[in-house]
Design a protein around this motif. Structure first.
Motif, PDB file in Angstrom:
ATOM      1  N   ALA A 278       0.844  -1.209   0.000  1.00 47.19           N
ATOM      2  CA  ALA A 278       0.000   0.000   0.000  1.00 47.19           C
ATOM      3  C   ALA A 278       0.877   1.257   0.000  1.00 47.19           C
ATOM      4  CB  ALA A 278      -0.930  -0.016   1.207  1.00 47.19           C
ATOM      5  N   ALA A 279       1.971   1.212   0.769  1.00 47.33           N
ATOM      6  CA  ALA A 279       2.865   2.377   0.843  1.00 47.33           C
ATOM      7  C   ALA A 279       3.532   2.639  -0.511  1.00 47.33           C
ATOM      8  CB  ALA A 279       3.925   2.154   1.921  1.00 47.33           C
ATOM      9  N   LEU A 280       3.928   1.561  -1.209  1.00 44.58           N
ATOM     10  CA  LEU A 280       4.560   1.715  -2.528  1.00 44.58           C
ATOM     11  C   LEU A 280       3.559   2.242  -3.562  1.00 44.58           C
ATOM     12  CD1 LEU A 280       6.634  -1.575  -2.463  1.00 44.58           C
ATOM     13  CD2 LEU A 280       7.623   0.708  -2.778  1.00 44.58           C
ATOM     14  N   ALA A 281       2.323   1.695  -3.525  1.00 45.67           N
ATOM     15  CA  ALA A 281       1.291   2.162  -4.456  1.00 45.67           C
ATOM     16  C   ALA A 281       1.008   3.645  -4.201  1.00 45.67           C
ATOM     17  CB  ALA A 281       0.027   1.326  -4.292  1.00 45.67           C
ATOM     18  N   ASP A 282       0.965   4.035  -2.942  1.00 43.93           N
ATOM     19  CA  ASP A 282       0.721   5.434  -2.590  1.00 43.93           C
ATOM     20  C   ASP A 282       1.872   6.331  -3.077  1.00 43.93           C
ATOM     21  OD1 ASP A 282      -0.744   7.517  -1.038  1.00 43.93           O
ATOM     22  OD2 ASP A 282       1.165   7.562   0.065  1.00 43.93           O
ATOM     23  N   PHE A 283       3.096   5.880  -2.852  1.00 46.68           N
ATOM     24  CA  PHE A 283       4.268   6.650  -3.271  1.00 46.68           C
ATOM     25  C   PHE A 283       4.243   6.888  -4.782  1.00 46.68           C
ATOM     26  CE2 PHE A 283       8.995   6.271  -4.376  1.00 46.68           C
ATOM     27  CZ  PHE A 283       9.258   7.613  -4.180  1.00 46.68           C
ATOM     28  N   TYR A 284       3.929   5.849  -5.543  1.00 48.59           N
ATOM     29  CA  TYR A 284       3.934   5.967  -6.999  1.00 48.59           C
ATOM     30  C   TYR A 284       2.609   6.501  -7.565  1.00 48.59           C
ATOM     31  CZ  TYR A 284       8.513   3.964  -7.804  1.00 48.59           C
ATOM     32  OH  TYR A 284       9.862   3.777  -7.857  1.00 48.59           O
ATOM     33  N   GLY A 285       1.597   6.643  -6.689  1.00 50.49           N
ATOM     34  CA  GLY A 285       0.291   7.087  -7.175  1.00 50.49           C
ATOM     35  C   GLY A 285      -0.325   6.086  -8.134  1.00 50.49           C
ATOM     36  N   ARG A 286      -0.161   4.794  -7.825  1.00 48.37           N
ATOM     37  CA  ARG A 286      -0.662   3.731  -8.691  1.00 48.37           C
ATOM     38  C   ARG A 286      -1.685   2.881  -7.944  1.00 48.37           C
ATOM     39  NH1 ARG A 286       2.091   3.004 -14.025  1.00 48.37           N
ATOM     40  NH2 ARG A 286       3.764   4.532 -13.910  1.00 48.37           N
ATOM     41  N   LYS A 287      -2.496   2.174  -8.712  1.00 44.89           N
ATOM     42  CA  LYS A 287      -3.549   1.361  -8.096  1.00 44.89           C
ATOM     43  C   LYS A 287      -2.983   0.163  -7.341  1.00 44.89           C
ATOM     44  CE  LYS A 287      -7.207   2.459 -11.390  1.00 44.89           C
ATOM     45  NZ  LYS A 287      -7.237   2.236 -12.829  1.00 44.89           N
TER      46      LYS A 287
ATOM     47  N   PRO B 172       9.474 -10.384   8.254  1.00 40.80           N
ATOM     48  CA  PRO B 172       8.902  -9.159   8.830  1.00 40.80           C
ATOM     49  C   PRO B 172       9.924  -8.051   9.036  1.00 40.80           C
ATOM     50  CG  PRO B 172       8.049 -11.080   9.974  1.00 40.80           C
ATOM     51  CD  PRO B 172       9.093 -11.586   9.018  1.00 40.80           C
ATOM     52  N   SER B 173      11.137  -8.390   9.467  1.00 47.67           N
ATOM     53  CA  SER B 173      12.153  -7.361   9.736  1.00 47.67           C
ATOM     54  C   SER B 173      12.477  -6.577   8.471  1.00 47.67           C
ATOM     55  CB  SER B 173      13.432  -8.010  10.284  1.00 47.67           C
ATOM     56  OG  SER B 173      13.876  -9.002   9.381  1.00 47.67           O
ATOM     57  N   ASN B 174      12.644  -7.293   7.365  1.00 46.93           N
ATOM     58  CA  ASN B 174      13.016  -6.642   6.117  1.00 46.93           C
ATOM     59  C   ASN B 174      11.866  -5.794   5.561  1.00 46.93           C
ATOM     60  OD1 ASN B 174      15.225  -6.847   3.826  1.00 46.93           O
ATOM     61  ND2 ASN B 174      13.210  -6.862   2.874  1.00 46.93           N
ATOM     62  N   ILE B 175      10.659  -6.318   5.693  1.00 51.30           N
ATOM     63  CA  ILE B 175       9.484  -5.577   5.214  1.00 51.30           C
ATOM     64  C   ILE B 175       9.338  -4.267   5.999  1.00 51.30           C
ATOM     65  CG2 ILE B 175       6.946  -5.626   5.262  1.00 51.30           C
ATOM     66  CD1 ILE B 175       7.863  -7.234   2.963  1.00 51.30           C
ATOM     67  N   ALA B 176       9.478  -4.368   7.323  1.00 52.71           N
ATOM     68  CA  ALA B 176       9.307  -3.177   8.167  1.00 52.71           C
ATOM     69  C   ALA B 176      10.429  -2.165   7.921  1.00 52.71           C
ATOM     70  CB  ALA B 176       9.271  -3.586   9.636  1.00 52.71           C
ATOM     71  N   ALA B 177      11.649  -2.667   7.757  1.00 50.08           N
ATOM     72  CA  ALA B 177      12.786  -1.772   7.491  1.00 50.08           C
ATOM     73  C   ALA B 177      12.586  -1.049   6.159  1.00 50.08           C
ATOM     74  CB  ALA B 177      14.089  -2.571   7.463  1.00 50.08           C
ATOM     75  N   THR B 178      12.081  -1.763   5.156  1.00 53.13           N
ATOM     76  CA  THR B 178      11.872  -1.152   3.841  1.00 53.13           C
ATOM     77  C   THR B 178      10.802  -0.068   3.918  1.00 53.13           C
ATOM     78  OG1 THR B 178      12.491  -3.237   2.786  1.00 53.13           O
ATOM     79  CG2 THR B 178      11.310  -1.644   1.430  1.00 53.13           C
ATOM     80  N   GLU B 179       9.740  -0.345   4.656  1.00 58.11           N
ATOM     81  CA  GLU B 179       8.680   0.661   4.795  1.00 58.11           C
ATOM     82  C   GLU B 179       9.239   1.902   5.497  1.00 58.11           C
ATOM     83  OE1 GLU B 179       5.038  -0.746   6.637  1.00 58.11           O
ATOM     84  OE2 GLU B 179       4.125   1.242   6.383  1.00 58.11           O
ATOM     85  N   ALA B 180      10.068   1.682   6.511  1.00 54.47           N
ATOM     86  CA  ALA B 180      10.667   2.820   7.228  1.00 54.47           C
ATOM     87  C   ALA B 180      11.629   3.589   6.326  1.00 54.47           C
ATOM     88  CB  ALA B 180      11.393   2.319   8.481  1.00 54.47           C
ATOM     89  N   ALA B 181      12.390   2.847   5.496  1.00 54.37           N
ATOM     90  CA  ALA B 181      13.335   3.509   4.584  1.00 54.37           C
ATOM     91  C   ALA B 181      12.576   4.315   3.527  1.00 54.37           C
ATOM     92  CB  ALA B 181      14.238   2.462   3.915  1.00 54.37           C
ATOM     93  N   LEU B 182      11.455   3.780   3.062  1.00 54.75           N
ATOM     94  CA  LEU B 182      10.634   4.513   2.089  1.00 54.75           C
ATOM     95  C   LEU B 182      10.127   5.819   2.712  1.00 54.75           C
ATOM     96  CD1 LEU B 182       9.250   4.605  -0.701  1.00 54.75           C
ATOM     97  CD2 LEU B 182       7.363   3.267   0.258  1.00 54.75           C
TER      98      LEU B 182
END
Lengths: 404, 83
Positions: A95-104, A278-288
């Motif tokens: 959801a965070a990536l879709a929001d960042f790129y403004g994509r569905k 989970p650690s990698n997913i959460a770290a990536t969201e924080a880095a984004l």
């Protein structure tokens, strides 16, 4: 015939590098100290070849997110998303990536390599045509072999050549899918994306852009070359990686195309592999989040990129065509690349060696990549070491010309 | 041998000679990778030249099946006839 006989020539070269005690393909850091320094052979070494573009690997918020997610959700998912279920973090990151790129829609893969494999192999069916830039990354070539489509190469960064090849294929049935990259990883050059988009429209093709090296680097908000060139609407899929600017591991694709959800049950590199922990997913969201809220990182990165590029250019190294966080010096021979690499390492500077067939046109490269975390003083120090080693080995342009 | 086959052979051998660092004797039996020491990218680049000279498309999977220059002449001839 013994099993490894087919690799005899390569094995001999590898052994030779090992015996010389300077093998760029087998570097072992004793300890990594920060985004810009590590211990290597007992000495503090400046890192100038890690693709750590925004320098977020030690960012406290990123590391804390990884630790908290491990504590809360465990060390691994022990399975794939289709067979064993998704965790909350997978959906949140998408959801965070879709929001960042403004994509569905966004889809997360377990590596950047698999993102290309998964998207390209699934998009191009048996009677379809893939059109690859000749300098495409290995993951794009491998993706084209995993699917069953017909594969055509076009000349690197040439919209005219792409148009010519699409013209030859115009009476062939099937969809035409163009694959290009934002920044090319070997020479750091960018694609003429506006012109490619025009060709794509003219021939009714689809276009996939791999922003692995341009996410967090280019564009007003860091989305990459498509954003910078103003052609995001022409990019049917954007593919990218978490292992460079986002300081983790994994890959993704975003799209607005209706029906793309079906890729989750047809893309084999998505289906038949374990999902990210989970650690990698959460770290990536924080880095984004850091990437989105701290544009000064991108500005510093680009200042450092220009500083290194101009510095090496002034010294008389032959470089890639434009400044970018990837700065490659073109060496006359692989031996020269090994020699310069070893001399720099001995002086406390870590870079990369890139050789054909991973490089275009048979080039041997001494490749550097800069980070927002480098201080201007570190970049200047690196340039000084290049000056010393390059001159003592006779690798500056004037010296090479004189030797000819 | 048809005129077209000999013309295709001429284009292929000529393009290859120009791409090699030094002149080499070439025949239909020449192995493109083993005998000429070209890597995978160099082979694809060379085929790209041929595509342009003959205005045809040679898909990568067709190149993967080619071992000798004779194979390449035959493959290109088939594609040219189909075009």
């Amino acid at each position: 015939m013994a099993l490894f006989d087919k690799y005899a020539a390569l094995a001999a070269q590898y052994r030779q590098l090992e015996q010389a005690g300077a093998n760029p393909f087998n570097v072992k850091f004793e300890e990594v100290l920060s985004p810009t320094e590590a211990m290597l052979a007992g000495r503090r070494t400046l890192l100038l070849g890690t693709n750590n573009y925004l320098g977020l690997t030690y960012e406290p918020a990123v590391v804390a997110a990884a630790n908290a997610a491990s504590s809360a959700s465990g060390s691994g998912t022990t399975g794939s998303r289709i067979a064993n279920g998704s965790y909350g973090g997978h959906g949140r990151l998408e959801a965070a990536l879709a929001d960042f790129y403004g994509r569905k829609q966004a889809m997360v893969f377990s590596t950047g390599y698999q993102a290309n494999l998964g998207i390209i192999s699934a998009l191009a069916g048996k009677n379809d045509h893939l059109l690859l830039d000749a300098d495409s990354h290995a993951s794009i070539y491998d993706a084209s072999r995993l699917g069953y489509a017909q594969v055509t190469r076009f000349r690197h960064n040439s919209p005219e050549d792409l148009a010519n090849r699409l013209r030859r294929l115009k009476d062939e049935p099937g969809d035409k899918i163009i694959i290009v990259e934002g920044i090319y990883s070997m020479l750091g050059d960018t694609a003429p994306l506006k012109e490619f988009a025009a060709v794509k429209r003219e021939y009714g093709a689809y276009m996939v852009v791999d922003e692995a090296h341009s996410l967090g680097v280019l564009g007003a908000t860091g989305r990459g070359l498509a954003e910078q060139a103003g052609v995001e609407a022409d990019c049917d899929f954007i593919v990218g990686t978490f292992s460079k600017s986002l300081a983790g591991v994994g890959g993704f694709a975003v799209t607005d195309m209706e029906g793309a959800e079906v890729l989750r049950v047809v893309s084999r590199p998505y289906m038949f592999t374990a999902s990210l922990p989970p650690s990698n997913i959460a770290a990536t969201e924080a880095a984004l989040h850091e990437l989105r809220t701290r544009p000064e990182l991108r500005r510093r990165l680009n200042e450092n990129a220009h500083r290194l590029y101009r510095g090496l250019e002034r010294l008389g190294f032959e470089l890639g065509p434009e400044p970018s966080p990837v700065v490659s010096a073109i060496m006359p021979t692989p031996e020269a690349a090994f020699g310069l690499w070893a001399a720099l390492l001995k002086a406390g500077l870590y870079t990369n060696v890139s050789l054909p067939p991973a490089t275009p046109r048979g080039l041997a490269l001494l490749r550097s990549s800069v980070s927002a975390a480098h201080s201007p003083a570190q970049i200047d120090h690196a340039i000084a070491l290049f000056a010393e080693a390059g001159s003592s080995l006779g690798l500056l342009k004037a010296e090479l010309a004189a030797a000819k | 041998m048809s005129d077209q086959a000999s013309e295709i052979r001429e284009v292929i051998f000529g393009t290859l000679q120009a791409a090699l660092p030094q002149a080499r004797p070439l025949s239909d039996d020449t192995h493109i990778i083993e005998d000429l020491g070209l890597d995978s990218v160099a082979v694809m680049d060379f085929v790209m030249e041929i595509e342009d000279k003959l205005d045809i498309s040679v898909p990568l999977d067709k190149i993967a099946e080619v071992e000798t220059l004779g194979d390449l002449v035959a493959t290109v001839q088939r594609l040219k006839q189909a075009a």
